[in-house]
Write a protein that holds these residues in place. Structure first.
Motif, PDB file in Angstrom:
ATOM      1  N   ASN A   1      15.740   3.655  -3.939  1.00  0.00           N
ATOM      2  CA  ASN A   1      14.863   3.972  -2.818  1.00  0.00           C
ATOM      3  C   ASN A   1      13.391   3.973  -3.216  1.00  0.00           C
ATOM      4  O   ASN A   1      12.550   3.352  -2.556  1.00  0.00           O
ATOM      5  N   MET A   2      13.102   4.652  -4.294  1.00  0.00           N
ATOM      6  CA  MET A   2      11.713   4.776  -4.746  1.00  0.00           C
ATOM      7  C   MET A   2      11.131   3.412  -5.107  1.00  0.00           C
ATOM      8  O   MET A   2       9.990   3.100  -4.792  1.00  0.00           O
ATOM      9  N   ILE A   3      11.960   2.624  -5.781  1.00  0.00           N
ATOM     10  CA  ILE A   3      11.485   1.314  -6.208  1.00  0.00           C
ATOM     11  C   ILE A   3      11.236   0.410  -5.001  1.00  0.00           C
ATOM     12  O   ILE A   3      10.210  -0.257  -4.910  1.00  0.00           O
ATOM     13  N   LYS A   4      12.175   0.440  -4.073  1.00  0.00           N
ATOM     14  CA  LYS A   4      12.023  -0.359  -2.849  1.00  0.00           C
ATOM     15  C   LYS A   4      10.728   0.020  -2.135  1.00  0.00           C
ATOM     16  O   LYS A   4       9.938  -0.828  -1.734  1.00  0.00           O
ATOM     17  N   GLN A   5      10.515   1.312  -1.990  1.00  0.00           N
ATOM     18  CA  GLN A   5       9.328   1.807  -1.305  1.00  0.00           C
ATOM     19  C   GLN A   5       8.045   1.320  -1.986  1.00  0.00           C
ATOM     20  O   GLN A   5       7.092   0.945  -1.329  1.00  0.00           O
ATOM     21  N   SER A   6       8.060   1.354  -3.302  1.00  0.00           N
ATOM     22  CA  SER A   6       6.838   1.000  -4.028  1.00  0.00           C
ATOM     23  C   SER A   6       6.504  -0.470  -3.862  1.00  0.00           C
ATOM     24  O   SER A   6       5.347  -0.875  -3.925  1.00  0.00           O
ATOM     25  N   GLY A   7       7.544  -1.277  -3.658  1.00  0.00           N
ATOM     26  CA  GLY A   7       7.300  -2.700  -3.458  1.00  0.00           C
ATOM     27  C   GLY A   7       6.940  -3.474  -4.707  1.00  0.00           C
ATOM     28  O   GLY A   7       6.571  -4.643  -4.622  1.00  0.00           O
TER      29      GLY A   7
ATOM     30  N   ARG B   1      14.363  10.308 -13.066  1.00  0.00           N
ATOM     31  CA  ARG B   1      13.167  11.114 -13.373  1.00  0.00           C
ATOM     32  C   ARG B   1      12.068  10.271 -14.000  1.00  0.00           C
ATOM     33  O   ARG B   1      10.891  10.402 -13.669  1.00  0.00           O
ATOM     34  N   LYS B   2      12.467   9.402 -14.928  1.00  0.00           N
ATOM     35  CA  LYS B   2      11.472   8.619 -15.636  1.00  0.00           C
ATOM     36  C   LYS B   2      10.847   7.570 -14.723  1.00  0.00           C
ATOM     37  O   LYS B   2       9.639   7.318 -14.787  1.00  0.00           O
ATOM     38  N   VAL B   3      11.666   6.964 -13.880  1.00  0.00           N
ATOM     39  CA  VAL B   3      11.124   5.985 -12.931  1.00  0.00           C
ATOM     40  C   VAL B   3      10.127   6.669 -11.996  1.00  0.00           C
ATOM     41  O   VAL B   3       9.044   6.145 -11.731  1.00  0.00           O
ATOM     42  N   ALA B   4      10.465   7.867 -11.530  1.00  0.00           N
ATOM     43  CA  ALA B   4       9.545   8.598 -10.662  1.00  0.00           C
ATOM     44  C   ALA B   4       8.223   8.839 -11.382  1.00  0.00           C
ATOM     45  O   ALA B   4       7.146   8.650 -10.813  1.00  0.00           O
TER      46      ALA B   4
ATOM     47  N   LYS C   1       0.886  -1.149   0.000  1.00  0.00           N
ATOM     48  CA  LYS C   1       0.000   0.000   0.000  1.00  0.00           C
ATOM     49  C   LYS C   1       0.923   1.198   0.000  1.00  0.00           C
ATOM     50  O   LYS C   1       1.755   1.366   0.899  1.00  0.00           O
ATOM     51  N   SER C   2       0.819   2.016  -1.007  1.00  0.00           N
ATOM     52  CA  SER C   2       1.866   3.021  -1.135  1.00  0.00           C
ATOM     53  C   SER C   2       1.684   4.168  -0.151  1.00  0.00           C
ATOM     54  O   SER C   2       0.588   4.484   0.283  1.00  0.00           O
ATOM     55  N   LEU C   3       2.795   4.764   0.169  1.00  0.00           N
ATOM     56  CA  LEU C   3       2.867   5.902   1.068  1.00  0.00           C
ATOM     57  C   LEU C   3       2.050   7.064   0.499  1.00  0.00           C
ATOM     58  O   LEU C   3       2.105   7.347  -0.681  1.00  0.00           O
TER      59      LEU C   3
ATOM     60  N   GLY D   1      11.849   7.389  -0.065  1.00  0.00           N
ATOM     61  CA  GLY D   1      11.681   7.276  -1.508  1.00  0.00           C
ATOM     62  C   GLY D   1      10.240   7.509  -1.918  1.00  0.00           C
ATOM     63  O   GLY D   1       9.674   6.788  -2.730  1.00  0.00           O
ATOM     64  N   PHE D   2       9.653   8.551  -1.337  1.00  0.00           N
ATOM     65  CA  PHE D   2       8.245   8.832  -1.599  1.00  0.00           C
ATOM     66  C   PHE D   2       8.005   9.339  -3.020  1.00  0.00           C
ATOM     67  O   PHE D   2       8.739  10.187  -3.522  1.00  0.00           O
TER      68      PHE D   2
END
Lengths: 332, 332
Positions: free
Chosen positions: B137-143, B111-114, A5-7, A49-50
């Motif tokens: 970081n962003m990818i890890k967070q997204s799961g 930028r593109k991944v975001a 569930k994303s932040l 990494g929001f």
DNA sequence: ACTTGAAATGTTACTTGTAACATACTGTTT
DNA sequence: AAACAGTATGTTACAAGTAACATTTCAAGT
């Protein structure tokens, strides 16, 4: 590992004992947030990494700051330059690009346009001029501005930026004739509209010079090996050829290689001319003569027009001809 | 012509005196809607060119049926084939692809991944193995599951599908030596990771054969004209060259053309070997010897793994080596 | 006539960020 | 002390689909 569930903004707000509105402001107008708060938010955003969920703003805002671009092919330098031109304008303006490719197929284009519209893009850039009626319908319904890039259709969907392929072709073939060619053959791959326009220009030039046009075509999409095959076929079918005008550089290079292989001297026995002036032609021996298409400029102009239209300030002019030039190599 | 307030399910429902829920069903499970109603809805959808707004379902559903793909370049046949492979799997499975390109730059990739994550894609396919820490970081967070395609990194982010570039390089250069080359030079363009791996393999092969490796590189990205320039430079710097191993086919073709121009016979005076086995190499005279990379297969396998992971059934194996082969041309 | 059940459709609440407006708090000026 | 400006933050309602559950309808079975 399932999709977490994303932040959300709320999660960050809760962690700091503030409301999500302040966090929302942090992203859109950071100077409105107190420096101390800003830093606390920044820390969490960094660490975790929001990434903001784009969906809610797609819903609540009229403008999404995205444009859709549909290119026919992912391996053609022509469209790479076009997209580069587009991005040089859209990125500084804060617009994201959603990219799709159609494989030169209007039904695939339809699918991709539907997908892009489902994301409520603010504008579209298409690289073809032949669309399914459903595509046209969807675009009309959406009311967003559209640029058709590369060609100059007689009745554009909305706006068009490109060049006159037929004229470029006419002029170039006329010059081949002026230089002494009497039996120029047109080599074509899969017939998209630009190929047809170039063929028309070729034929007109031949007729106007009192010569008879003939062409060799393949239903496969253009490639270097197809260029070879077409040259072989042309030499089989016609026995006095002294020049080939190719619908693009891939075919031209293939044709030139075939000549080389068969001991046919370019340009003494055979003139070879291409279209698009890709880097490869410049590396060839002899250097390929080719029509230069201003594709990066087309991308830039298309993006500028589109962004202007999105912000409500449309030009009265709808169609922009950016012209063409020629790299003179040693192949004619 | 401003962006119109777009047609909604509610609008259609109102027009027919039903609720938007029924219209929503029409799209997701049409067999649950009475045939008569279905036809009435269909008529409006057709006539008005209706496209659903994707935003609300991005919000309310866990799965979005989209995956993000980041390729380094829009004009490289290698990635075109990769994407073709991916789409051959994702499209029948009802997944849309959001495509972006990074220009071989990790910060652009970030930028593109975001951007892709902001659309809550269900999975990602990346074509590079070096990422910024923010990207990770962003990818890890997204799961979400991620496939790194093309290479076989030692510690993949998640999954990896590719081939061993270093080994392919080692084997190929070893074979050049076995065939009699004693002074093979490595030609490289802009150093991305794959270029480096291939260089390592080259160097190892040379040392193992008791020979000294040397290379010529340019910071510009690879092109046919760069290939020419590198060959010129190599011939200037080293005077006993009898072979060049090129980081890709573009450079190899350029190098071969330069030799042709200077009267250096390929393969008698100079062996030229490329990497990727693009169509252009097959059209050359002499036909280019090149390492065949199974890029469409990599696309297929990547997509299969990703979809499996999205649906929760992960393989225990994380890394898949799809091997390589060789097109033997006449250039060695 | 009455029950049953499946098909068709409806109701409600929820998703997450944002516009528009409202409030709280600070220090400065008269 | 009162008035005020300005900064920082909060409140509320809303966007357009969808999950989950609820209701209606009507033909078939007893």
């Amino acid at each position: 590992m399932n999709k977490k569930k994303s932040l959300t903004l709320q999660d960050i707000a809760d962690e700091l004992g503030i409301t999500k509105m302040t966090v929302s402001r942090y992203f859109r107008e950071p100077e409105r947030v107190a420096k101390a708060t800003r830093e606390r938010i920044a820390k969490i955003v960094e660490n975790q990494g929001f990434v903001q969920n784009r969906a809610p703003s797609l819903m609540s805002k009229a403008i999404t700051n995205t444009i859709g671009v549909v290119i026919p092919s992912l391996s053609n330098q022509v469209f790479a330059s076009l997209v580069e031109g587009i991005e040089s304008i859209t990125q500084p303006a804060g617009f994201d690009i959603l990219l799709a490719h159609s494989g030169y197929d209007a039904r695939v284009e339809e699918r991709k346009v539907a997908m892009l519209l489902s994301y409520r893009v603010d504008g579209l850039i298409l690289c073809e001029t032949s669309h399914t009626s459903k595509t046209i319908n969807m675009i009309k319904q959406s009311g967003i501005p559209v640029v058709e890039a590369m060609e100059l259709p007689e009745s554009p969907l909305d706006m068009a930026v490109g060049m006159d392929h037929q004229r470029a072709s006419y002029d170039t073939v006329s010059e081949m004739v002026r230089r002494g060619c009497r039996h120029v053959i047109y080599l074509a791959a899969r017939l998209d509209n630009r190929t047809r326009l170039r063929q028309k220009g070729y034929e007109q030039a031949m007729w106007d010079a009192g010569l008879t046009p003939s062409s060799v075509a393949t239903p496969f999409h253009s490639s270097f090996t197809q260029g070879q095959a077409l040259m072989r076929q042309a030499l089989n079918n016609y026995n006095k050829i002294d020049g080939v005008f190719c619908t693009n550089d891939d075919l031209a290079i293939g044709a030139m290689q075939y000549c080389l292989e068969k001991g046919i001297r370019v340009p003494y026995d055979m003139a070879v001319v291409g279209f698009n002036a890709l880097d490869i032609g410049q590396a060839m021996k002899p250097r390929l003569t080719s029509v230069v298409t201003p594709r990066e400029q087309i991308g830039i102009k298309s993006a500028e027009l589109l962004l202007a239209a999105i912000s409500g300030s449309r030009d009265t002019q709808r169609t922009f001809d950016l012209g063409y030039s020629l790299t003179e190599g040693k192949s004619w």
